[in-house]
Design an enzyme around this catalytic site. Structure first.
Site, PDB file in Angstrom:
ATOM      1  N   CYS A 110      -5.545  -5.879  -3.777  1.00 31.47           N
ATOM      2  CA  CYS A 110      -6.302  -6.899  -2.963  1.00 31.47           C
ATOM      3  C   CYS A 110      -7.526  -7.212  -3.287  1.00 31.47           C
ATOM      4  O   CYS A 110      -7.792  -7.826  -4.543  1.00 31.47           O
ATOM      5  CB  CYS A 110      -6.095  -6.196  -1.489  1.00 31.47           C
ATOM      6  SG  CYS A 110      -6.306  -7.704  -0.257  1.00 31.47           S
TER       7      CYS A 110
ATOM      8  N   HIS B 209      -0.495  -4.330  -0.546  1.00 31.56           N
ATOM      9  CA  HIS B 209      -1.257  -3.019  -0.120  1.00 31.56           C
ATOM     10  C   HIS B 209      -0.104  -1.905  -0.355  1.00 31.56           C
ATOM     11  O   HIS B 209       0.424  -1.250   0.675  1.00 31.56           O
ATOM     12  CB  HIS B 209      -1.729  -2.966   1.361  1.00 31.56           C
ATOM     13  CG  HIS B 209      -3.025  -3.812   1.381  1.00 31.56           C
ATOM     14  ND1 HIS B 209      -4.288  -3.258   1.035  1.00 31.56           N
ATOM     15  CD2 HIS B 209      -3.301  -5.259   1.757  1.00 31.56           C
ATOM     16  CE1 HIS B 209      -5.028  -4.036   1.259  1.00 31.56           C
ATOM     17  NE2 HIS B 209      -4.580  -5.315   1.758  1.00 31.56           N
TER      18      HIS B 209
ATOM     19  N   GLU C  74      -0.546   1.128  -0.891  1.00 31.10           N
ATOM     20  CA  GLU C  74      -0.941   2.302  -0.188  1.00 31.10           C
ATOM     21  C   GLU C  74      -0.243   2.647   1.118  1.00 31.10           C
ATOM     22  O   GLU C  74      -0.023   3.845   1.511  1.00 31.10           O
ATOM     23  CB  GLU C  74      -2.308   2.606   0.070  1.00 31.10           C
ATOM     24  CG  GLU C  74      -3.215   1.259   1.191  1.00 31.10           C
ATOM     25  CD  GLU C  74      -3.479   0.183   0.694  1.00 31.10           C
ATOM     26  OE1 GLU C  74      -4.234  -0.505   1.279  1.00 31.10           O
ATOM     27  OE2 GLU C  74      -2.818  -0.216  -0.402  1.00 31.10           O
TER      28      GLU C  74
END
Length: 262
Positions: free
Chosen positions: A113, A217, A219
């Site tokens: 990002c 994202h 993660e």
């Protein structure tokens, strides 16, 4: 071996019995994802000392540049606007220096990002300051309310390393951003786009530098979404390969010093 992955941080105030304390922090999602992929995460404290940054990156095998607030528009020659938020000039200086040093070292990088935007600016590119204002017909790229994660498909460049990682078809990604890469920095190429033409992923043109920047994202390691799983897996795999090279070079130097054959 498990490679060491440096993780960029940000500074926040932590309440304590002594009053607010500045602390280096990062969302645990990043370190968890690195561990799940087989790496060892190490937090990198913010510094503006270029020599210290070189030392830090000399001790890791890969780098994750994390998400966060907006990059100061002055870093890419534009004036700020009312839509810009979360600017931290100290963090900007650190992250930009990290990106440039990682480029110079060909260090494996996953930039997420804001991180993707940092890499682009570090190499001379600029950003779309606010997608809803600058991109006509833009899709929903960010959270609308607490607990909701916007999601949309992205189209992959079939010739890209990203397509080889995720497959040639489009994938659906989560989304929480209002800025994106615009004019690309030197040596970078776009690897994915959303339906409104917003660049959703960048990578290095020179494949000797394993760098991937994504606007989503990963993660959030959603088990059934390859766009969430494979970027961290690829970072750790590239870092493991780099770590093997470093280990061989270190062993070669040691044996040369003692007169042994490698």
């Amino acid at each position: 071996m498990r490679p060491i992955i440096g993780v960029s941080t940000l500074i926040r105030d932590l309440p304590s019995s002594f009053g607010p304390l500045d602390v280096h922090v990062v969302a645990r999602l990043y370190t968890r994802a690195i561990r799940e992929a087989g790496g060892v995460p190490v937090l990198l404290p913010i510094t503006t000392d270029v020599d210290e940054i070189a030392v830090l990156l000399g001790r890791v095998h890969g780098l994750c540049i994390t998400g966060g607030g907006d990059v100061d528009p002055s870093c890419y020659g534009r004036a700020t606007t009312d839509t810009v938020y979360g600017v931290d000039r100290e963090r900007d200086a650190f992250d930009l220096a990290l990106a440039r040093s990682a480029h110079d070292l060909s260090l494996p990088v996953l930039a997420i990002c804001r991180g993707a935007q940092v890499v682009n600016v570090a190499l001379g590119g600029d950003l779309v300051i606010d997608i809803p204002l600058e991109v006509s017909g833009s899709v929903n790229h960010r959270l609308e309310q607490e607990g909701e994660v916007a999601s949309h498909p992205v189209r992959l460049d079939p010739e890209s390393s990203l397509a080889r990682m995720l497959g040639p078809n489009e994938v659906t990604v989560n989304s929480s951003h209002h800025q994106s890469c615009s004019r690309l920095g030197k040596g970078l190429r776009a690897a994915a786009w959303s339906e409104d033409g917003v660049i959703e992923a960048i990578e290095a043109q020179d494949q000797s530098w394993p760098m991937l920047g994504v606007q989503w994202h990963p993660e959030f390691r959603t088990p059934d979404n390859i766009a969430s799983r494979r970027p961290f897996d690829a970072l750790v795999a590239a870092a493991r390969e780099a770590a093997g090279g470093y280990a061989y070079e270190a062993l070669s130097r040691k044996r040369s010093a003692t007169g042994q054959q490698t």
